[in-house]
Design an enzyme around this catalytic site. Structure first.
Site: not given
Ligand code: CNA
Length: 275
Positions: A36-39, A110, A112, A129
């Site tokens: 899952p993402d954050f937002r 990321n 991950d 990060h």
């Molecule tokens: P965020 O703030 O959660 O934003 C994610 C963005 O991606 C949003 O604008 C969504 O609309 C968009 N999105 C989601 N899925 C898709 C998709 N399949 N295709 C296109 N767009 C999509 O995350 P950010 O990375 O901007 O925030 C920064 C944080 C999140 C960092 O410090 C990370 O460490 C942290 N994070 C990382 C992970 C990971 O490593 N996978 C997971 C969750 C959070």
């Protein structure tokens, strides 16, 4: 030609002329892997943190909060810890661009490590990060290896919280929390690369975490800026440039289409198959 193909054509032409791609990645490139993402509303981590009883959602990655109560972080770390997830097509697209010498750098927020797992070499990756690759005590800074950390995470007598074997301080993976500085390599590498970015692919990020979020805005006019995201964000919405390409699509669809147009689709599918 579809709308998407029309949007991708200038990128394909630039790559075919020998221009290099720099990626600016966020959590959205890994949602296709099941992380899952954050937002994102409903599916994002912040929407699902109620069970952790946090005073505010970001507290789970806040260094002051962690010093008092590391339990919520370690509950979440169990879900996010590398090893459970395979790279997506988007990650493999980066690897294929590396292999044909079309990659300048990958700046990723990321933690991950999926870019590495896809086969992108260390020199190309800037983990802005940090990552779960190493861990240190927050008190005496002694390193703890991953195996020991995981043992502590599964030790009920420790309530699943890794503690330093020397000073009993809490141990934390080297991921950058709110309230901590970014790794020196982020600044050094950006200093070296910032004037050389030809094609900037900004993908799957809400562009809300600074200083990373300021990178696309700091690019010169000769860089071709591309946003691949489910929504318009950051500088692409506040300071849209006429030359910007905004692709409001899933990262996976983007990877499929771009790889097809570059003649790399079969190789992409083969990499996904193997993983
Ligand atoms: P965020 O703030 O959660 O934003 C994610 C963005 O991606 C949003 O604008 C969504 O609309 C968009 N999105 C989601 N899925 C898709 C998709 N399949 N295709 C296109 N767009 C999509 O995350 P950010 O990375 O901007 O925030 C920064 C944080 C999140 C960092 O410090 C990370 O460490 C942290 N994070 C990382 C992970 C990971 O490593 N996978 C997971 C969750 C959070």
């Amino acid at each position: 030609m579809s709308q998407l193909e029309k949007k991708l054509k200038p990128i394909v032409d630039a790559i075919n002329k020998g221009k290099k791609v720099t990626f600016f990645n966020g959590a959205g490139i890994s949602t296709g892997a099941g992380i899952p993402d954050f937002r994102s509303p409903e599916t994002g981590l912040y929407a699902n943190l109620a069970k952790l009883n946090l005073p505010f959602a970001e507290a789970v990655f806040d260094i002051d909060f962690f010093e008092d109560n590391p339990k919520p972080f370690y509950t979440l770390a169990e879900e996010l810890y590398p090893g459970k997830y395979a790279p997506t097509k988007f990650h493999y697209l980066i690897k294929l661009l590396q292999d044909q010498d079309s990659l300048l750098r990958v700046y990723t927020q990321n933690i991950d490590t999926l870019e590495r797992l896809a086969g992108v070499e260390d020199d190309y990756i800037v983990e802005a990060h940090g990552s779960f690759a190493r861990n240190h005590c927050i008190k005496c800074h002694r390193e703890m290896d991953n195996e020991t950390l995981k043992k502590h995470m599964h030790d009920e007598t420790k309530d699943g919280i890794p503690t330093c074997e020397t000073c009993q301080g809490y141990v934390k993976p080297d991921i950058v929390f709110f309230g901590e500085g970014l790794p020196g390599r982020f600044f050094q590498q950006w200093d070296e690369d910032c004037d050389d970015v030809e094609i900037a692919l900004v993908a799957g990020t809400s562009l809300t975490v600074y200083p990373f979020a300021s990178l696309p805005a700091s690019l010169g006019k000769k860089s071709l800026r591309v946003l691949i995201n489910k929504e318009k964000v950051g500088d692409f919405s506040d300071n849209y440039r006429k030359s910007d390409i905004v692709i409001l699509e899933d990262c996976e669809l983007f990877a499929e289409q771009l790889s097809s147009m570059l003649g790399l689709r079969d190789e992409l599918e083969a990499l996904v198959e193997q993983s």
